[in-house]
Design an enzyme around this catalytic site. Structure first.
Site, PDB file in Angstrom:
ATOM      1  CB  SER A  46      -0.938  -0.045   1.182  1.00  0.00           C
ATOM      2  OG  SER A  46      -1.871  -0.910   1.158  1.00  0.00           O
ATOM      3  N   GLY A 222      -2.603   3.938  -3.892  1.00  0.00           N
ATOM      4  CA  GLY A 222      -3.341   4.829  -5.176  1.00  0.00           C
ATOM      5  C   GLY A 222      -4.809   5.088  -4.741  1.00  0.00           C
ATOM      6  CB  CYS A 247      -7.329  -1.068   2.953  1.00  0.00           C
ATOM      7  SG  CYS A 247      -6.466   0.551   3.053  1.00  0.00           S
ATOM      8  CG  MET A 248      -7.683  -0.608  -3.313  1.00  0.00           C
ATOM      9  SD  MET A 248      -8.214   0.880  -3.911  1.00  0.00           S
ATOM     10  CE  MET A 248      -6.877   1.842  -4.025  1.00  0.00           C
ATOM     11  CD  GLN A 251      -9.887   3.884  -0.117  1.00  0.00           C
ATOM     12  OE1 GLN A 251      -9.628   3.816  -1.281  1.00  0.00           O
ATOM     13  NE2 GLN A 251      -9.129   4.125   0.940  1.00  0.00           N
ATOM     14  CG  ASN A 289      -1.132   2.177   4.691  1.00  0.00           C
ATOM     15  OD1 ASN A 289      -1.072   3.447   4.370  1.00  0.00           O
ATOM     16  ND2 ASN A 289      -0.256   1.491   4.275  1.00  0.00           N
ATOM     17  N   GLY A 291      -4.972   6.911   2.254  1.00  0.00           N
ATOM     18  CA  GLY A 291      -5.049   8.362   1.985  1.00  0.00           C
ATOM     19  C   GLY A 291      -6.071   8.772   1.255  1.00  0.00           C
ATOM     20  CE1 TYR A 292      -7.304   9.757  -3.755  1.00  0.00           C
ATOM     21  CE2 TYR A 292      -5.572   8.510  -3.132  1.00  0.00           C
ATOM     22  CZ  TYR A 292      -6.084   9.396  -3.885  1.00  0.00           C
ATOM     23  OH  TYR A 292      -5.505  10.026  -5.041  1.00  0.00           O
ATOM     24  CG  HIS A 331      -4.992  -2.910   7.023  1.00  0.00           C
ATOM     25  ND1 HIS A 331      -4.724  -3.731   6.080  1.00  0.00           N
ATOM     26  CD2 HIS A 331      -5.115  -1.835   6.676  1.00  0.00           C
ATOM     27  CE1 HIS A 331      -4.377  -2.823   5.026  1.00  0.00           C
ATOM     28  NE2 HIS A 331      -4.546  -1.489   5.283  1.00  0.00           N
ATOM     29  CG  ASP A 333      -4.577  -7.576   7.554  1.00  0.00           C
ATOM     30  OD1 ASP A 333      -5.854  -6.757   7.394  1.00  0.00           O
ATOM     31  OD2 ASP A 333      -3.547  -7.430   7.370  1.00  0.00           O
TER      32      ASP A 333
END
Length: 360
Positions: A46, A222, A247-248, A251, A289, A291-292, A331, A333
């Site tokens: 990430s 990203g 996380c990603m 989103q 972790n 940023g979006y 997370h 995990d």
């Protein structure tokens, strides 16, 4: 000894001592507030393309070991610390942090006032930065930094190119690799799941051909809006099998259902972020972790908020009202961090059992 420079996009210059690889790099500079777990953070995909600042004052004192990798090939651009330990003392240690970064081609800089640096990032947001030796022209480095366009294909760089199995005797899980942490695999392996890890650009048809019991959307680097193919895949699978996103993955799941995401000023990166489960009031300390974030006001009626950050009310989890699908921004995990939320993996497997019963 040659000095190493850290030059920020706003013109701020820090001078420190070099360690790790002897190369110049440019990336987005971010900070992590964790007190331990630097190996897991550095090897977390990430952080692809980012210069990682550790706010804890001493990094590297227990070295690098064979067990705590989150990926074999770290892709962060650089490491910034206040003080690096040149010696490492731990019974699991294989090498020092300095030696590890040299092998992996990642430069580091120590002797930096990381408190001052973190304040700049908090006030002005994440920005581009360059790490370079002080023999270079500062004005030339600033001009190069200003002209640099950071890549947007960060997930393509870290995702597996071909599918591969992680065999087990339990439920069949298709795990989409957007920058997968090994700890997610370990959590499913503990529960004896039969896992197939697949590339980020897999289609819904290809997922369903694998006859999975559930779909897992992993973490990754990203901007989630750069992956329209993943949104199409999620829409094509949703309602056919249970889905869990981290996380990603959270989103992307939200975007696929009509929500919007936004870039945060400096993000959440650390291992002590308190999150409230809205239904029960339960508080979990989580590893984060990102940023979006998902914009709460953009959520459609089909998604309900299940978790929120205690400090800034960021949406930390959503659940679909009609389909067996949910996601979390943090997370569960851990790795590194607390294991307060590891029960979510069990909830996903229980969701699969319930779906099997109701869909017969």
């Amino acid at each position: 000894m040659t000095k190493r420079l850290l030059i920020l996009e706003d013109g701020t210059i820090f001078e420190g001592e070099p360690f790790g690889a002897d190369i110049d790099v440019t990336g987005e500079i971010v900070f992590n507030t964790g007190m331990t777990g630097y190996q897991e953070s550095i090897t977390d995909q990430s952080y692809n393309g980012q210069i990682l600042t550790f706010t804890y004052p001493l990094i590297g004192n227990y070295g690098i070991n064979r067990d705590d990798y989150e990926s074999i090939s770290p892709t962060c651009k650089g490491v910034v610390v206040s003080e690096v330990s040149r010696l490492a003392s731990n019974w699991r240690k294989q090498m020092t942090l300095d030696a590890f970064l040299k092998i992996k081609g990642i430069p580091g800089i120590s002797g930096i006032d990381t408190r001052a640096l973190t304040k700049i990032i908090r006030q002005h947001g994440t920005m581009k930065a360059t790490m370079a030796d002080d023999g270079d022209s500062i004005q030339h480095l600033k001009d190069q930094l200003r002209a640099t366009v950071l890549p947007t294909n960060t997930i393509e760089q870290v995702s597996t190119k071909t599918a591969y199995p992680a065999p087990g005797i339990g439920k069949n899980i298709v795990l989409v690799d957007f920058g997968l942490k090994h700890s997610i695999l370990r959590e499913f392996s503990k529960r004896q799941c039969n896992i197939t890890v697949v590339p980020f650009n897999i289609t819904a048809e290809e997922v369903l051909q694998l006859n999975p019991d559930g779909l897992m959307l992993s973490n990754g680097p990203g901007n989630p809006e750069d992956l329209p193919e993943a949104l199409d895949m999620i829409r094509g699978v949703q309602g056919k099998i249970p889905i869990f996103g981290i996380c990603m993955g959270h989103q992307l799941f939200s975007l696929a259902n009509g929500a919007k995401t936004c870039k945060m000023t400096f993000g959440h990166r650390g291992f002590n972020h308190a999150v409230r489960e809205i239904a029960t009031g339960r508080i979990d300390f989580t590893s984060q972790n990102h940023g979006y974030a998902v914009e709460r006001s953009s959520l459609p009626d089909t998604l309900m908020v299940t978790h929120e950050d205690i400090n800034d009310k960021t949406v930390e989890g959503v659940k679909h009202r009609d389909f067996p699908a949910f996601s979390v921004q943090f997370h569960p995990d851990a790795a590194p961090g607390p294991h307060d939320a590891s029960y979510l993996f069990d909830e996903f497997l229980e969701m699969i059992d319930s779906w099997r019963c109701t869909s017969k």
